[in-house]
Design an enzyme around this catalytic site. Structure first.
Site, PDB file in Angstrom:
ATOM      1  N   ASP A  54       0.871  -1.165   0.000  1.00 19.12           N
ATOM      2  CA  ASP A  54       0.000   0.000   0.000  1.00 19.12           C
ATOM      3  C   ASP A  54       0.907   1.213   0.000  1.00 19.12           C
ATOM      4  OD1 ASP A  54      -3.102   0.749   0.738  1.00 19.12           O
ATOM      5  OD2 ASP A  54      -1.653   2.263   1.343  1.00 19.12           O
TER       6      ASP A  54
ATOM      7  N   SER B 152      -1.333   4.971  -6.163  1.00 19.57           N
ATOM      8  CA  SER B 152      -1.414   3.713  -5.425  1.00 19.57           C
ATOM      9  C   SER B 152      -0.330   2.711  -5.794  1.00 19.57           C
ATOM     10  CB  SER B 152      -2.789   3.106  -5.701  1.00 19.57           C
ATOM     11  OG  SER B 152      -2.771   1.729  -5.518  1.00 19.57           O
TER      12      SER B 152
ATOM     13  N   ARG C 262      -1.149  -0.395  -6.190  1.00 17.76           N
ATOM     14  CA  ARG C 262      -1.871  -1.550  -6.744  1.00 17.76           C
ATOM     15  C   ARG C 262      -1.178  -2.075  -8.007  1.00 17.76           C
ATOM     16  NH1 ARG C 262      -6.655   2.644  -8.089  1.00 17.76           N
ATOM     17  NH2 ARG C 262      -6.285   3.018  -5.901  1.00 17.76           N
TER      18      ARG C 262
HETATM   19  C1  MIC Z   1      -4.892   4.170  -1.909  1.00 16.45           C
HETATM   20  O1  MIC Z   1      -4.809   4.931  -0.954  1.00 16.45           O
HETATM   21  O2  MIC Z   1      -4.939   4.560  -3.080  1.00 16.45           O
HETATM   22  C2  MIC Z   1      -4.929   2.702  -1.643  1.00 16.45           C
HETATM   23  C3  MIC Z   1      -6.263   2.223  -1.983  1.00 16.45           C
HETATM   24  O3  MIC Z   1      -4.714   2.467  -0.277  1.00 16.45           O
HETATM   25  C4  MIC Z   1      -3.866   2.035  -2.501  1.00 16.45           C
HETATM   26  C5  MIC Z   1      -3.868   0.587  -2.468  1.00 16.45           C
HETATM   27  C6  MIC Z   1      -4.821  -0.039  -3.388  1.00 16.45           C
HETATM   28  O4  MIC Z   1      -5.099   0.467  -4.470  1.00 16.45           O
HETATM   29  O5  MIC Z   1      -5.235  -1.135  -3.048  1.00 16.45           O
HETATM   30  C7  MIC Z   1      -2.457   2.495  -2.221  1.00 16.45           C
HETATM   31  O6  MIC Z   1      -2.286   3.625  -1.873  1.00 16.45           O
HETATM   32  O7  MIC Z   1      -1.499   1.761  -2.458  1.00 16.45           O
HETATM   33 FE1  SF4 Z   2      -5.276   5.155   3.844  1.00 16.00          FE
HETATM   34 FE2  SF4 Z   2      -7.224   5.881   2.307  1.00 16.00          FE
HETATM   35 FE3  SF4 Z   2      -5.313   4.255   1.342  1.00 16.00          FE
HETATM   36 FE4  SF4 Z   2      -7.085   3.408   3.174  1.00 16.00          FE
HETATM   37  S1  SF4 Z   2      -7.506   4.056   1.085  1.00 16.00           S
HETATM   38  S2  SF4 Z   2      -4.882   3.063   3.204  1.00 16.00           S
HETATM   39  S3  SF4 Z   2      -7.419   5.225   4.419  1.00 16.00           S
HETATM   40  S4  SF4 Z   2      -5.086   6.387   1.982  1.00 16.00           S
END
Ligand code: MIC
Ligand code: SF4
Length: 757
Positions: free
Chosen positions: A162, A645, A647
């Site tokens: 993350d 992100s 991801r």
């Molecule tokens: C975000 O803040 O964009 C997320 C959702 O936490 C992502 C992870 C994801 O896309 O699953 C991140 O920041 O890595």
């Molecule tokens: Fe943090 Fe938002 Fe990412 Fe969740 S989606 S880990 S609350 S930044």
């Protein structure tokens, strides 16, 4: 080492035991004093004698821990299971936080999530049990908050799937956000490979006061460095001002360092960290850290003359730092809060926010909530009420239970706030809002970190501003963006003009934290007999088929599936929100590929021309058509491609659908690595103007791949429909190892090969 609900002090002692033997010789070898990040990295080198050079070498590191959240863990663990190993090689945890949708309130939404996501939760829980991972149930909290409360420690090193993993820098840990494939390396016993970072020093002088808070530090840093200014660098905070900020405040600053693209951010060990460790039941770790304190901060010579030792130094005077608010659409568009009203009027942004949201992994500490509650409490006493719907997401069950016990939650509830689950919720687009709101242009104010279009509620009509919890509450009381809590007054129910009182809070709960309902499930000692089942008909989970190795041939005349205009973040490439549902199913999630990307040829979002039949279609359909027809392709983009992100779906989807290369002006760090890991070539234009020359019906050839070598650009050609060509160079940052991944088809294929002996 068994995985427990908190980092055992023995693990910490083992890490510290290596410090003298690692750090002192490195200092001698370098012939100069060392910064904090350098010390921690050196202490975690796989080969203690490895050469390293900032911004140049790729080095192997041995992290102490791995953490994954549910939306990324699915793909990471699907990859891990294909390696066929009995157990994870380092302590690793899974945290269920992203898949809970915010709709009614915390309790109802949690129940709905438990039912609606049961297949995924069961998968994650059974994989965790089988392979020895710790499992944090839905409702236990947001990964970064739980990590800060339980697992982070000064001088440690971890990776997390993350991008906001750097939150743990608030406790002096080097915590790096990565894609799932990096986590798989470490969980299968291989080192974590990363480019040795450059170092940006942020010197904090003065002391925060009044309405200013730690969030304003990072909002200001984002303003100075912009969304790409931290790429490839670790940001180290130091100076007298740093000591005046609580550990959770430091975590807020490090957390949002993701928004400037930094590899991570970190603070040196100090008394505030000791207080936080003690208050969260980790006095032994605090004492162990105190004993090696000289290794847990930059050397004195560095602090005395930072310009000589950091690649860049920024100084911020906390005493004069004003509260800021950033956005919309990008987290680096900053201004002091007092200037927002005039700008909103000029730009035509709706002045009355449609919602005000406090919480997220960035800003949901006890201190944050107590400061925000103090404003609400005194506002209520002066006859003021909240004019904007207010929502709060506590960061963890521990914070929620503690603020409930201390009456802070009640202050929010009395002000009419909705208390959502201890989860990401609206921060990641898991927010079910009435269409009547989202179908119209509207503004929201949040204490989150990201504000890309469609991020929170899936609607491009919603313009999001990020700021501190204090400012969110002030604007909610005003019901307007045109309000400066420092200078303006509000009319109360008796018609009098009243000013909001300056927020006050408590750094830590006087009565200590209460854990609430424990959400941790330890793995059994031996899980080898357990079975993990993935139904072949599941729409949410799908076992992975290894990607094909490179066939040894150059890429000739590939169509340009997408030429993206402007920002192309991971949200543009692989949207979250409703698509989080398919994070464990590569084929199904590929249905969102590039849906948010803006087509540079037409200006349309999410669609382009299918070169095989000339029709205009959504990008994911074109990609599927090319895939089925065996037609490989490329995508082209501008600066900072893949910002945001971690991801890896944003790299796996193009790979799955047949992308051979992504050619852009520049990349964000995590995404560039994710592409390499999955076997896609990440190239940057040696001459950025070539981007402009690429037209819709052009094809692109990439040659000389048999001689692909570190540091040597590849020769590419734009082939025009009339047969004329334009040669250009594609730069890359591939090391020998990355080239091996490319040849093997993916990094995972190499792990598989090694595991098979
Ligand atoms: C975000 O803040 O964009 C997320 C959702 O936490 C992502 C992870 C994801 O896309 O699953 C991140 O920041 O890595
Ligand atoms: Fe943090 Fe938002 Fe990412 Fe969740 S989606 S880990 S609350 S930044």
């Amino acid at each position: 080492m068994a995985v427990t609900a908190s980092t055992p002090v023995e693990l910490v002692r083992d890490v510290y035991a290596k410090f003298d033997a690692r750090i002192d010789p490195a200092r001698e070898r370098l012939g100069r004093p060392m910064t904090l990040a350098e010390k921690i990295l050196v202490a975690h080198l796989d080969d203690p004698d490895a050469e390293f050079e900032r911004g140049v070498t790729y080095n192997d590191l041995r992290p102490d821990r791995v953490a994954m959240q549910d939306a990324t863990a699915q793909m990471a663990l699907l990859q891990f299971t294909t390696a066929d190993l009995p157990q994870v090689a380092v302590p690793s945890t899974v945290h269920c936080d992203h898949l809970i949708q915010a709709k009614e309130d915390g309790r109802i939404d949690l129940l709905a999530a438990e039912q609606g996501n049961s297949e995924v939760y069961e998968f994650l829980q059974s994989v965790s049990a089988k392979y020895g991972l710790g499992f944090w149930k839905p409702g236990s909290g947001i990964i970064h908050q739980v990590v800060l409360e339980q697992y982070a420690f000064p001088g440690g090193m971890m990776i997390g799937t993350d991008s906001h993993t750097p939150n743990a820098g608030g406790l002096g840990m080097i915590a790096i956000g990565v894609g799932g494939a990096d986590a798989v390396d470490v969980m299968t016993g291989f080192p974590f490979n990363v480019r040795w970072p450059k170092l940006i020093g942020v010197q904090l002088t003065g002391e925060l006061n009044g309405w200013s808070s730690p969030k304003d530090v990072i909002l200001k840093v984002a303003d100075i460095l912009t969304v790409k200014g931290g790429t490839g660098a670790i940001v180290e905070y130091f100076g007298p001002g740093a000591n005046s900020i609580s550990a959770t405040g430091k975590a807020t600053i490090c957390n949002m360092g993701a928004e400037i693209g930094a590899t991570t951010s970190v603070f040196g060990h100090d008394e505030a960290m000791g207080r936080y460790l003690a208050s969260t039941g980790r006095s032994e770790i605090a004492a162990a850290a105190d004993a090696v304190a000289h290794h847990l901060r930059a050397d004195d010579e560095v602090l005395a003359d930072p310009e000589s030792f950091y690649d860049q130094v920024i100084t911020i005077d906390l005493s004069t730092l004003e509260p800021h608010i950033n956005g919309p659409a990008t987290p680096d568009l900053a201004r002091p809060v007092g200037e927002l009203g005039a700008e909103a009027a000029r730009e035509g942004w709706p002045m009355e926010p449609s919602a005000a949201l406090v919480g997220s992994c960035t800003n949901s500490s006890y201190e944050d909530i107590s400061r925000a509650a103090s404003i609400l409490r005194s506002a209520a006493e002066s006859g003021l009420s909240v004019r904007t719907p207010l929502l709060i997401t506590p960061g963890s069950e521990q914070v929620r239970a503690t603020i409930e016990r201390d009456g802070l939650l009640e202050v929010f509830e009395r002000a009419g706030a909705t208390v959502l689950a201890n989860a990401c919720g609206p921060c990641i687009g898991q927010w079910s809002r009435p269409e009547s709101v989202t179908s119209e242009p509207n503004t929201i104010v949040t204490s989150y970190n990201r504000n890309f279009p469609k991020r929170n509620d899936g609607s491009a009509n919603t313009l999001a501003f990020v700021t501190s919890p204090e400012t969110v509450v002030a604007l909610a009381l005003a019901g307007s963006l045109d309000f400066n809590p420092l200078t303006d007054t509000l009319t109360n129910d008796a018609g009098e003009e009243v000013a909001l009182v300056v927020p006050v809070g408590e750094e830590l709960p006087a009565a200590g934290f209460t854990p609430g309902e424990s959400g941790f499930i330890a793995p059994p000692e031996d899980g080898s007999d357990l079975e993990v089942v993935v139904s072949p008909t599941s729409e949410r989970l799908q076992l992975l088929t290894p990607f094909e190795p490179w066939d040894g041939r150059d890429f000739t005349e590939l169509p340009v599936l997408l030429k993206a205009k402007g920002k192309c973040t991971t949200d543009h490439i692989s949207m979250a929100g409703p698509w989080l549902r398919y994070r464990g199913h590569l084929e199904n999630i590929s249905g969102n590929l590039f849906l948010g990307a803006v087509n540079a040829f037409t200006g349309a979002t999410g669609e382009g021309k299918d070169q095989l039949d000339g029709e205009t279609k959504p990008f994911p359909e074109i990609a599927r058509h090319y895939h089925e027809a065996g037609q490989p392709w490329v995508a082209v983009g501008d600066e900072n491609w893949g910002e945001g992100s971690s991801r890896e779906h944003a790299a796996m989807e193009p790979r799955f659908r047949g992308a051979k290369a992504i050619i852009v002006r520049s990349f964000a760090r995590i995404h560039e690595t994710n592409l390499k890991k999955q076997g896609v070539l990440p190239l940057t234009f040696a001459e950025p103007s070539v981007y402009d020359a690429i037209e819709e019906d052009d094809r692109i050839s990439i040659t000389g791949l048999a001689d692909l070598a570190p540091g040597t650009p590849v020769v590419c050609h734009v082939v025009k429909p009339d047969g004329t060509t334009l040669e250009f160079h594609g730069n890359h940052t591939m090391s020998e190892e990355h080239i091996e991944w490319f040849r093997a088809g993916s990094a995972l294929n190499i792990i598989r090969r090694r595991a098979a002996g």
